[in-house]
Write an enzyme that holds these catalytic residues in place. Structure first.
Site, PDB file in Angstrom:
ATOM      1  N   TYR A  77      -6.888   5.947   0.574  1.00 55.29           N
ATOM      2  CA  TYR A  77      -7.056   5.241   1.699  1.00 55.29           C
ATOM      3  C   TYR A  77      -8.028   5.842   2.742  1.00 55.29           C
ATOM      4  O   TYR A  77      -8.071   5.626   4.133  1.00 55.29           O
ATOM      5  CB  TYR A  77      -5.985   4.764   2.334  1.00 55.29           C
ATOM      6  CG  TYR A  77      -4.913   4.027   1.518  1.00 55.29           C
ATOM      7  CD1 TYR A  77      -5.289   2.689   0.828  1.00 55.29           C
ATOM      8  CD2 TYR A  77      -3.646   4.413   1.407  1.00 55.29           C
ATOM      9  CE1 TYR A  77      -4.283   2.089   0.049  1.00 55.29           C
ATOM     10  CE2 TYR A  77      -2.632   3.835   0.472  1.00 55.29           C
ATOM     11  CZ  TYR A  77      -3.158   2.695  -0.194  1.00 55.29           C
ATOM     12  OH  TYR A  77      -2.116   1.831  -0.866  1.00 55.29           O
ATOM     13  N   TYR A 125       4.905   5.233   1.386  1.00 55.32           N
ATOM     14  CA  TYR A 125       3.918   5.445   0.343  1.00 55.32           C
ATOM     15  C   TYR A 125       3.386   6.686   0.056  1.00 55.32           C
ATOM     16  O   TYR A 125       2.193   6.998  -0.049  1.00 55.32           O
ATOM     17  CB  TYR A 125       2.576   4.489   1.036  1.00 55.32           C
ATOM     18  CG  TYR A 125       3.001   3.089   1.572  1.00 55.32           C
ATOM     19  CD1 TYR A 125       3.322   2.193   0.658  1.00 55.32           C
ATOM     20  CD2 TYR A 125       3.239   2.800   2.831  1.00 55.32           C
ATOM     21  CE1 TYR A 125       4.021   0.807   0.804  1.00 55.32           C
ATOM     22  CE2 TYR A 125       3.554   1.582   3.186  1.00 55.32           C
ATOM     23  CZ  TYR A 125       3.946   0.610   2.369  1.00 55.32           C
ATOM     24  OH  TYR A 125       4.555  -0.559   2.874  1.00 55.32           O
ATOM     25  N   CYS A 127      -7.865  18.573 -10.891  1.00 62.16           N
ATOM     26  CA  CYS A 127      -9.056  18.737 -11.193  1.00 62.16           C
ATOM     27  C   CYS A 127      -9.955  17.523 -10.902  1.00 62.16           C
ATOM     28  O   CYS A 127     -10.444  16.694 -11.858  1.00 62.16           O
ATOM     29  CB  CYS A 127      -9.385  18.824 -12.561  1.00 62.16           C
ATOM     30  SG  CYS A 127      -8.339  20.342 -13.103  1.00 62.16           S
ATOM     31  N   GLU A 140       9.838  -7.757   7.337  1.00 62.42           N
ATOM     32  CA  GLU A 140       9.908  -6.628   6.026  1.00 62.42           C
ATOM     33  C   GLU A 140       9.197  -5.470   6.395  1.00 62.42           C
ATOM     34  O   GLU A 140       7.983  -5.106   5.589  1.00 62.42           O
ATOM     35  CB  GLU A 140       8.848  -7.628   4.885  1.00 62.42           C
ATOM     36  CG  GLU A 140       9.423  -9.026   4.477  1.00 62.42           C
ATOM     37  CD  GLU A 140       8.575  -9.521   3.606  1.00 62.42           C
ATOM     38  OE1 GLU A 140       7.492  -9.184   3.247  1.00 62.42           O
ATOM     39  OE2 GLU A 140       8.934 -10.710   3.037  1.00 62.42           O
TER      40      GLU A 140
HETATM   41  N1  PLP Z   1       5.993  -7.131   2.696  1.00 60.76           N
HETATM   42  C1  PLP Z   1       4.924  -7.420   1.849  1.00 60.76           C
HETATM   43  C2  PLP Z   1       5.094  -8.606   0.950  1.00 60.76           C
HETATM   44  C3  PLP Z   1       3.994  -6.358   1.581  1.00 60.76           C
HETATM   45  O1  PLP Z   1       3.095  -6.319   0.643  1.00 60.76           O
HETATM   46  C4  PLP Z   1       4.149  -5.127   2.406  1.00 60.76           C
HETATM   47  C5  PLP Z   1       3.175  -4.085   2.131  1.00 60.76           C
HETATM   48  O2  PLP Z   1       2.253  -3.865   1.287  1.00 60.76           O
HETATM   49  C6  PLP Z   1       5.201  -5.148   3.420  1.00 60.76           C
HETATM   50  C7  PLP Z   1       6.112  -5.866   3.551  1.00 60.76           C
HETATM   51  C8  PLP Z   1       5.183  -3.634   4.101  1.00 60.76           C
HETATM   52  O3  PLP Z   1       4.320  -3.448   4.758  1.00 60.76           O
HETATM   53  P1  PLP Z   1       4.557  -2.124   5.844  1.00 60.76           P
HETATM   54  O4  PLP Z   1       5.021  -0.799   5.151  1.00 60.76           O
HETATM   55  O5  PLP Z   1       3.246  -1.934   6.390  1.00 60.76           O
HETATM   56  O6  PLP Z   1       5.661  -2.556   6.957  1.00 60.76           O
END
Ligand code: PLP
Length: 425
Positions: free
Chosen positions: A318, A375, A346, A275
């Site tokens: 962050y 992000y 502000c 993912e």
């Molecule tokens: N999968 C899950 C469950 C996540 O919470 C996240 C990010 O928070 C991701 C995948 C994607 O992570 P990244 O963008 O660091 O690959």
């Protein structure tokens, strides 16, 4: 590698000078490179080519319809964490059997939507969620395919706010309790166990934490199979980091990640799902902004931009670093000036960088924040009633606005004034 390079002294997105987009769209805006997005997706796809696999793009990193369609057409699955993201993936033409549903707090309504619309698997994070999913599936007369997200108690060695694989984090069930939770899953109606899920955090710059986690998942696979569960898929999460600055050592490449996955879980014969979000979209986007003022403080100089923390929150949330570069290429040996780079919101937290050395800037100059494709736009807000900024997609010499800037009237029209307040203020 990305496709934001200087050509003839001007920063380009693929074949398009970013200044040309700024002239038409206005600043600030996000700009993405289709070639970079596809390149990064394909790197993962190739890295896992020795195993049955599906690369599910983490929609949370960038959920624009055009981006999802681009990646979906290239063959990507999607990882979603809300009913809204599920709807976005489906609207982009991704079929349910390529969508995994993650997240620690899925509602029954979200479960219903996904079960009715089609879903590859739910990554279940707790027993109460498992019971709720069972009830929803039974009420619809369907079976919900599930993987249980296990928390392997591994230190991802990343920023505390994006580490998810330690026992103190809210995510998943402790791996030590996995056997009993899988036994519960097998006993509940309307659920079908298909695999195991793990995701230990984001922006990991070392393969070792992944390796430790995957080794634990491999051992668990054998244990669960011995207990009679048909573990045929392993969802190994996202999290591979990207270089946010050109001067730092680069994080591991998808190819090395893929080789490590093969070593740790390849012998199990499972279909592997991953993912990734940031590694696909992060360096595929920049945020372009204009310098409004150069303000001399007592002991520092502030570069005040028209972009702010509401457009790109990562630095204030962050302490994230983004390289900031001028759109007009500075001469190789040009002098540098030291700035605190800030936005107009502000809040003192509306600071992108402190003491940053840049080529000297003047009002009207354009700069780009690199590595802003993940992000960035998705975490933007309209704080200070600053409209969400446009997003632009470039492909070769073509470009298109893929989300336009709303007008103030549109923003205000979303509010409703109750009848008892009728009349002028
Ligand atoms: N999968 C899950 C469950 C996540 O919470 C996240 C990010 O928070 C991701 C995948 C994607 O992570 P990244 O963008 O660091 O690959």
């Amino acid at each position: 590698m990305d496709h934001f390079l200087y050509r003839d002294g001007r920063l380009h997105a693929e074949d398009v000078p970013l200044e040309a987009i700024a002239a038409e769209v206005g600043t600030p805006f996000y700009c993405y490179s289709a070639a970079t997005l596809l390149r990064h997706y394909r790197l993962f796809d190739e890295a896992l080519s020795g195993m049955p696999h599906l690369v599910c793009f983490a929609v949370k990193s960038n959920s624009n319809q055009a981006i999802l369609r681009l990646l979906g057409q290239a063959g990507a699955g999607m990882d979603v964490v809300s009913g809204g993201e599920y709807a976005r993936a489906r609207a982009a033409g991704v079929s349910g059997d390529r969508i995994v549903f993650s997240g620690v707090g899925k509602t029954r309504g979200e479960m219903r939507t996904a079960l009715e619309g089609g879903i590859r698997q739910f990554n279940v994070e707790s027993e109460p969620e498992m019971r709720a999913l069972s009830e929803v599936a039974v009420s619809l007369g369907v079976t919900a395919p599930i993987a249980v997200r296990v928390n392997p108690d591994v230190d991802a060695k990343t920023h505390a706010k994006i580490a998810t694989g330690k026992s103190e984090n809210k995510f998943g069930i402790p791996i030590s309790r996995a056997k009993e939770v899988y036994a519960l899953a097998a006993s509940l109606p309307g659920l079908e166990v298909v695999g195991i899920d793990v995701h230990i955090g984001s922006q990991l710059t070392d393969l070792e934490p992944f390796r430790l986690a995957y080794r634990k998942v491999a051992a668990l696979t054998e244990e669960l199979r011995a207990a009679g569960h048909d573990i045929r898929r392993l969802d190994l999460g996202g999290g591979l980091g990207i270089p946010y600055t050109r001067s730092n050592a680069a994080p591991p490449l998808p190819l090395d990640y893929g080789a490590m996955v093969q070593e740790e879980v390849g012998h199990l014969g499972c279909e592997v799902e991953i993912e990734p979000g940031r590694l696909i979209s992060g360096n595929a986007g920049v945020l372009v902004s204009e310098v409004i003022y150069v303000k001399e403080g007592e002991d520092r100089t502030f570069l005040i931009l028209d972009a702010a923390m509401n457009d790109l929150v990562r630095p204030s949330m962050y302490d994230a670093h983004h390289d900031i570069v001028p759109l007009a290429e500075p001469a190789p040996a040009s002098e540098q000036a030291r700035y605190d780079v800030v936005g107009p919101v502000c809040e003192t937290g509306d600071t992108f960088a402190r003491g940053r050395d840049l080529a000297p800037c003047a009002p009207g100059d354009l700069v780009a924040f690199r590595s802003a494709g993940a992000y960035g736009a998705v975490m933007a807000s309209e704080y200070n009633t600053r409209p969400l900024i446009p997003e632009v997609l470039v492909q070769g010499s073509d470009w298109a606005v893929i989300r336009r800037r709303p007008s103030f009237e549109e923003i205000i029209a979303r509010d409703a004034v109750p009848a008892w307040l009728d009349g002028d203020a």
